[in-house]
Scaffold this motif. Sequence first.
Motif, PDB file in Angstrom:
ATOM      1  N   UNK A 129       0.850  -1.183   0.000  1.00 15.61           N
ATOM      2  CA  UNK A 129       0.000   0.000   0.000  1.00 15.61           C
ATOM      3  C   UNK A 129       0.887   1.234   0.000  1.00 15.61           C
ATOM      4  N   UNK A 130       0.387   2.314  -0.573  1.00 16.86           N
ATOM      5  CA  UNK A 130       1.129   3.572  -0.577  1.00 16.86           C
ATOM      6  C   UNK A 130       0.465   4.612   0.311  1.00 16.86           C
ATOM      7  N   UNK A 131      -0.563   4.196   1.050  1.00 17.46           N
ATOM      8  CA  UNK A 131      -1.312   5.119   1.895  1.00 17.46           C
ATOM      9  C   UNK A 131      -0.987   4.875   3.362  1.00 17.46           C
ATOM     10  N   UNK A 132      -1.428   5.824   4.215  1.00 18.72           N
ATOM     11  CA  UNK A 132      -1.248   5.641   5.653  1.00 18.72           C
ATOM     12  C   UNK A 132      -2.500   5.073   6.317  1.00 18.72           C
ATOM     13  N   UNK A 133      -3.500   4.706   5.501  1.00 12.50           N
ATOM     14  CA  UNK A 133      -4.721   4.113   6.041  1.00 12.50           C
ATOM     15  C   UNK A 133      -5.311   3.165   5.001  1.00 12.50           C
ATOM     16  N   UNK A 134      -5.976   2.148   5.491  1.00 11.06           N
ATOM     17  CA  UNK A 134      -6.621   1.158   4.624  1.00 11.06           C
ATOM     18  C   UNK A 134      -8.119   1.219   4.875  1.00 11.06           C
ATOM     19  N   UNK A 135      -8.888   1.460   3.812  1.00 10.22           N
ATOM     20  CA  UNK A 135     -10.345   1.371   3.891  1.00 10.22           C
ATOM     21  C   UNK A 135     -10.785   0.089   3.199  1.00 10.22           C
ATOM     22  N   UNK A 136     -11.746  -0.589   3.810  1.00 13.26           N
ATOM     23  CA  UNK A 136     -12.259  -1.792   3.181  1.00 13.26           C
ATOM     24  C   UNK A 136     -13.743  -1.917   3.496  1.00 13.26           C
ATOM     25  N   UNK A 137     -14.453  -2.553   2.600  1.00 13.36           N
ATOM     26  CA  UNK A 137     -15.893  -2.733   2.749  1.00 13.36           C
ATOM     27  C   UNK A 137     -16.147  -4.150   3.244  1.00 13.36           C
ATOM     28  N   UNK A 193       8.883  -1.732   3.103  1.00 15.61           N
ATOM     29  CA  UNK A 193       9.662  -2.889   3.505  1.00 15.61           C
ATOM     30  C   UNK A 193      10.644  -2.504   4.608  1.00 15.61           C
ATOM     31  N   UNK A 194      10.980  -3.450   5.445  1.00 12.35           N
ATOM     32  CA  UNK A 194      11.936  -3.186   6.523  1.00 12.35           C
ATOM     33  C   UNK A 194      13.273  -2.749   5.943  1.00 12.35           C
ATOM     34  N   UNK A 195      13.865  -1.713   6.508  1.00 16.98           N
ATOM     35  CA  UNK A 195      15.145  -1.212   6.036  1.00 16.98           C
ATOM     36  C   UNK A 195      15.910  -0.598   7.202  1.00 16.98           C
ATOM     37  N   UNK A 196      17.208  -0.413   6.995  1.00 12.33           N
ATOM     38  CA  UNK A 196      18.079   0.157   8.020  1.00 12.33           C
ATOM     39  C   UNK A 196      18.660   1.459   7.497  1.00 12.33           C
ATOM     40  N   UNK A 197      18.585   2.506   8.309  1.00 10.42           N
ATOM     41  CA  UNK A 197      19.163   3.803   7.955  1.00 10.42           C
ATOM     42  C   UNK A 197      20.236   4.174   8.957  1.00 10.42           C
ATOM     43  N   UNK A 198      21.276   4.829   8.451  1.00 10.18           N
ATOM     44  CA  UNK A 198      22.361   5.307   9.297  1.00 10.18           C
ATOM     45  C   UNK A 198      22.395   6.831   9.210  1.00 10.18           C
ATOM     46  N   UNK A 199      22.472   7.490  10.343  1.00  9.21           N
ATOM     47  CA  UNK A 199      22.452   8.947  10.342  1.00  9.21           C
ATOM     48  C   UNK A 199      23.392   9.483  11.409  1.00  9.21           C
ATOM     49  N   UNK A 200      23.977  10.646  11.136  1.00 11.03           N
ATOM     50  CA  UNK A 200      24.810  11.332  12.115  1.00 11.03           C
ATOM     51  C   UNK A 200      24.060  12.504  12.740  1.00 11.03           C
ATOM     52  N   UNK A 201      22.742  12.585  12.479  1.00 16.58           N
ATOM     53  CA  UNK A 201      21.950  13.647  13.087  1.00 16.58           C
ATOM     54  C   UNK A 201      21.798  13.410  14.573  1.00 16.58           C
ATOM     55  N   UNK A 202      21.364  14.437  15.274  1.00 19.73           N
ATOM     56  CA  UNK A 202      21.106  14.301  16.693  1.00 19.73           C
ATOM     57  C   UNK A 202      20.017  13.250  16.917  1.00 19.73           C
ATOM     58  N   UNK A 203      20.190  12.409  17.931  1.00 20.38           N
ATOM     59  CA  UNK A 203      19.303  11.269  18.131  1.00 20.38           C
ATOM     60  C   UNK A 203      17.837  11.653  18.222  1.00 20.38           C
TER      61      UNK A 203
END
Length: 267
Positions: free
Chosen positions: A55-63, A253-263
């Motif tokens: 899905x590309x949405x943040x909500x699923x509607x179904x009947x 999908x599950x993924x891993x990101x690496x960042x040097x930003x403030x936690x």
Amino acid sequence: EPVQIKSFFNPFETKDLSSDNDSAGVLIVPQRKPGIVAPPERELRIRDLLNVAPTTSNAIEYVEETGFTNNAGAQESEGAAKKQSNITFDLKTTSVKTLAHWIPASRQVLADASQLQSYVNNRLIYGLKEVEEDQILYGDGLNGNLEGIMTNANIQDHGARGAEDNFIDHIRKAITKVQLVNYPATGLVLNPLAWEKIELMKGDDGHYIWLSIGEGNQQRLFRVPVSVTNAIDENDFLTGAFGLAAQLWDREQANVRFSEHHADYFT
């Protein structure tokens, strides 16, 4: 006349390498076994039982069909009114949930230990999948949790085992309950201890009822495939039409990101 012959070698004299007899140990290089010794990981099986769609949405509607009045019947005579039936529907909405975690690691250690980043990535992904499997079964749908199958208000509860039934009888009658509401039982989820109980059941003459220990049997019970997993509690079991009655939607999908930003900003 006796002849005296001197040794070709000068006498040996042993001396300490230093005044500290234990200091020579620093010259011994320990052998390093390559890789990292990892703990065991649970076999993840529940997702494989379900329909999974993106899905590309943040909500699923179904009947959902909520009512069906079936008045189909014989027409009394030519020209007479045919029977009227009714179907009612309800629009349901569920939000997409996020399962995530993070771990602190310095850029230097990830750069110095090339295998460490790959190892950490794999462990983080596994941690997500383990929690997802738990929530597919037992998520309460609150506070960002998934809506689990075992906690769904519409699931049939087979209840306590009858006095006349053994564990296998109890499961077989639950399969019948699925069939009585017009669903095929396509899977059975059991804890390893429950599956052990079934495989070790014996008749009065001591022979194994279910299992041929010389060859082993297919992992099925009453023709229904069995998934054995620690995700389900020992005293629970689950059977049903997983492909028809349950749906899993993937926003990302599950993924891993690496960042040097403030936690605080990154997490």
